[in-house]
Design an enzyme around this catalytic site. Structure first.
Site, PDB file in Angstrom:
ATOM      1  N   GLY A 132      -8.003   1.270  -2.385  1.00 28.40           N
ATOM      2  CA  GLY A 132      -8.740   1.641  -0.959  1.00 28.40           C
ATOM      3  C   GLY A 132      -8.262   3.431  -0.626  1.00 28.40           C
ATOM      4  NE  ARG A 133      -2.536   4.455   1.164  1.00 26.28           N
ATOM      5  CZ  ARG A 133      -2.212   4.324   2.323  1.00 26.28           C
ATOM      6  NH1 ARG A 133      -1.982   5.143   3.233  1.00 26.28           N
ATOM      7  NH2 ARG A 133      -1.605   3.167   2.509  1.00 26.28           N
TER       8      ARG A 133
ATOM      9  CE1 TYR B 296      -6.439   0.814   5.015  1.00 28.01           C
ATOM     10  CE2 TYR B 296      -5.469   2.524   3.558  1.00 28.01           C
ATOM     11  CZ  TYR B 296      -5.961   1.285   3.851  1.00 28.01           C
ATOM     12  OH  TYR B 296      -6.133   0.261   2.691  1.00 28.01           O
TER      13      TYR B 296
ATOM     14  NE  ARG C 296      -2.009   5.990   7.079  1.00 30.33           N
ATOM     15  CZ  ARG C 296      -1.028   6.713   6.261  1.00 30.33           C
ATOM     16  NH1 ARG C 296      -1.015   7.866   6.403  1.00 30.33           N
ATOM     17  NH2 ARG C 296      -0.134   5.927   5.547  1.00 30.33           N
TER      18      ARG C 296
ATOM     19  CB  CYS D 214      -2.025   9.305  28.591  1.00 23.98           C
ATOM     20  SG  CYS D 214      -3.556  10.156  29.411  1.00 23.98           S
ATOM     21  CD  GLU D 215       0.694   6.110  23.783  1.00 24.19           C
ATOM     22  OE1 GLU D 215       1.841   5.815  23.255  1.00 24.19           O
ATOM     23  OE2 GLU D 215       0.021   5.248  24.387  1.00 24.19           O
TER      24      GLU D 215
ATOM     25  N   GLY E 260      -3.090  -0.432  -3.439  1.00 30.37           N
ATOM     26  CA  GLY E 260      -1.854   0.099  -3.412  1.00 30.37           C
ATOM     27  C   GLY E 260      -1.525   1.404  -3.876  1.00 30.37           C
TER      28      GLY E 260
ATOM     29  CB  SER F  14      -0.951  -0.132   1.395  1.00 33.13           C
ATOM     30  OG  SER F  14      -1.832   0.764   1.308  1.00 33.13           O
TER      31      SER F  14
HETATM   32  N1  LLP Z   1      -6.316  -5.213  -1.605  1.00 31.73           N
HETATM   33  C1  LLP Z   1      -5.834  -5.665  -0.352  1.00 31.73           C
HETATM   34  C2  LLP Z   1      -5.858  -7.547  -0.435  1.00 31.73           C
HETATM   35  C3  LLP Z   1      -5.466  -5.224   0.741  1.00 31.73           C
HETATM   36  O1  LLP Z   1      -4.374  -5.672   1.699  1.00 31.73           O
HETATM   37  C4  LLP Z   1      -5.449  -3.726   0.833  1.00 31.73           C
HETATM   38  C5  LLP Z   1      -4.749  -2.982   1.720  1.00 31.73           C
HETATM   39  C6  LLP Z   1      -6.032  -3.004  -0.335  1.00 31.73           C
HETATM   40  C7  LLP Z   1      -6.642  -3.704  -1.426  1.00 31.73           C
HETATM   41  C8  LLP Z   1      -6.354  -1.573  -0.440  1.00 31.73           C
HETATM   42  O2  LLP Z   1      -4.806  -1.015  -0.433  1.00 31.73           O
HETATM   43  P1  LLP Z   1      -4.963   0.695  -0.652  1.00 31.73           P
HETATM   44  O3  LLP Z   1      -5.375   0.997  -2.111  1.00 31.73           O
HETATM   45  O4  LLP Z   1      -5.730   1.194   0.097  1.00 31.73           O
HETATM   46  O5  LLP Z   1      -3.379   0.930  -0.618  1.00 31.73           O
HETATM   47  N2  LLP Z   1      -3.045   1.069   7.493  1.00 31.73           N
HETATM   48  C9  LLP Z   1      -2.178   1.143   6.301  1.00 31.73           C
HETATM   49  C10 LLP Z   1      -2.651   0.661   5.102  1.00 31.73           C
HETATM   50  C11 LLP Z   1      -2.950  -0.948   5.045  1.00 31.73           C
HETATM   51  C12 LLP Z   1      -3.419  -1.490   3.801  1.00 31.73           C
HETATM   52  C13 LLP Z   1      -3.661  -2.820   3.692  1.00 31.73           C
HETATM   53  N3  LLP Z   1      -4.219  -3.670   2.709  1.00 31.73           N
HETATM   54  C14 LLP Z   1      -1.885   2.823   6.358  1.00 31.73           C
HETATM   55  O6  LLP Z   1      -2.678   3.474   6.835  1.00 31.73           O
HETATM   56  O7  LLP Z   1      -1.119   3.100   5.396  1.00 31.73           O
END
Ligand code: LLP
Length: 420
Positions: free
Chosen positions: A279-280, A378, A317, A348-349, A240, A208
């Site tokens: 997603g992002r 996220y 994050r 508190c940190e 990603g 990602s």
């Molecule tokens: N597909 C799968 C199988 C995934 O594991 C993920 C993200 C996505 C799609 C979506 O990826 P994106 O387009 O959002 O990069 N919490 C972390 C990001 C963790 C992503 C986990 N998997 C952050 O805040 O950067």
């Protein structure tokens, strides 16, 4: 404030305030309190449309980035499918009215009950991560009932060039079946021999917040060699695509990413239907978080600390990945940012920081609204109740209308699961 980090429908009103989707963000903060997530609904819709234009019904939104019923409905109404990675995400998507066949079930350790929920909902695809999961599905699919339509998740052995915690395509990974060792081929053979599953494709997600699109092209090359000989219907390259969070960062648009992926797939002779799971890149830049400044602590010769009324509970994050953010004042987004301060939360940190070295207007004072852009992905989804801080509300803005889609938690919510 670098304007390109703000949602697409951001503007400055006659009163000098930042408007999003035609709504004065200062008024939204006054009406719903702070902290508050303010989303530009049309920005979300525009990103979904980009994904659908490039990938049709193989464009699947990764709900882990940001999920509530309003978001699930929005994404689905724009023609995307939804990927859910747990029973909880599945539950919310179904509660929003998304039909099971438009869902994709993910997860590296799906329990038997999560799998049976997915089967009961007749999800479109289950992306299988392990041999144990194949065993579980075989136990669950009753003799005589239709087989589960599955993709196998594989690790192509590709470096995504991103933070170690969100890098997933390399061989040393908890996810999926390894291509280079022949384990992935064994998984294909096992799935093809099973009456409980119908293998319809291969899946890989290399990581990602990836800026280097050549990493995706490399993954496609490995996947072409591995998957094409099987002649399966689908090949999904995951999500990603990175997004800029701070001044100086740039990333391709979803359309540009799509073009590059489609071209790369063609170049290596992929005939399967190519799918993505962003997603992002759908949600991150659609929102800002607005806080209120509560204290300003000036330490002569050291630094200035500006504490706001949220923190690691609404945006973990910076603490988890050392992620950078910008800060600005929604009442005056064009103000020159001439001072540097550390924007911290109320937890508190010492690690509870939102912006390590924020450029802010010199006028920044107690009582001001202070915002961070690019918090639509996220943030809320990884939020917590640490220190029993209440999760913030979510407001969708569009054409001058501010719609509360998730209310702020209350003290009563904090006690809802407490039994004695
Ligand atoms: N597909 C799968 C199988 C995934 O594991 C993920 C993200 C996505 C799609 C979506 O990826 P994106 O387009 O959002 O990069 N919490 C972390 C990001 C963790 C992503 C986990 N998997 C952050 O805040 O950067």
């Amino acid at each position: 404030m670098p304007w390109h980090l703000l949602p697409e429908n951001a503007s400055v009103g006659d009163n000098g305030h930042l408007y999003i989707g035609g709504c004065d963000t200062v008024e939204v903060a006054q009406e719903f309190g702070t902290p508050v997530f303010i989303y530009d609904e049309d920005h979300l819709r525009a990103r979904c449309r980009e994904a659908v234009r490039s990938f049709g019904n193989s464009a699947t939104y990764a709900t882990k980035a940001f999920l509530c019923k309003a978001m699930a409905k929005l994404v689905h109404s724009e023609g995307m499918k939804l990927d859910v990675a747990t029973g909880g995400e599945l539950h919310v998507a179904l509660a929003a009215g998304v039909p099971g066949p438009d869902l994709v079930m993910h997860g590296n350790n799906k329990s038997e009950s999560e799998l049976s929920e997915a089967l009961a909902a007749e999800v479109g695809h289950i992306v299988v991560d392990s041999f144990e999961e194949l065993d579980r599905i075989e136990r669950l699919v009753a003799a005589g009932s239709p087989p589960a339509r599955i993709l196998l998740r594989v690790t192509p052995g590709v470096e995504a060039h991103t933070h170690e915690f969100i890098s997933t395509g390399q061989d040393d990974s908890k996810f999926g079946f390894t291509v280079s060792t022949g384990v992935a081929a064994a998984a294909v053979a096992r799935a093809m021999a099973s009456d409980a599953v119908e293998l319809v494709g291969i899946h890989a997600h290399i990581g990602s917040q990836v800026f280097r699109v050549d990493s995706f092209a490399k993954a496609l090359e490995v996947l072409a060699g591995f998957a094409e000989p099987y002649g399966l219907e689908h090949l999904v390259i995951g999500g990603g695509l990175g997004v800029p969070y701070v001044e100086g960062e740039e990333a391709p648009s979803i359309s540009q990413w799509g073009k590059i992926l489609i071209q790369a797939a063609q170049d290596v002779g992929i005939k399967a239907k190519l799918g993505i799971e962003p997603g992002r890149s759908i949600a991150a830049a659609a929102a800002i978080t607005v806080y209120t400044v509560g204290t300003v602590k000036q330490l002569e010769g050291i630094r200035t600390y500006i504490a706001v009324d949220g923190g690691m509970s609404d945006n973990p994050r910076p603490v988890l990945y050392g992620s950078g953010y910008e800060g600005f004042l929604p009442a005056d987004p064009l103000a020159e940012r001439t001072i540097t301060a550390r924007v911290v939360g109320k937890h508190c940190e010492t690690g509870d920081l939102l912006i390590r070295d924020a450029a802010l207007p010199a006028s920044t004072a107690v009582g001001d609204l202070l915002a961070t852009p690019v918090t639509g992905a996220y943030g809320h989804s990884m939020g917590s109740n640490y220190n029993k801080v209440l999760r913030p509300p979510i407001v969708f803005c569009r054409d001058g209308d501010a719609r509360l889609v998730v209310r702020r938690e209350t003290y009563a919510d904090l006690l809802q699961t407490d039994l004695s």
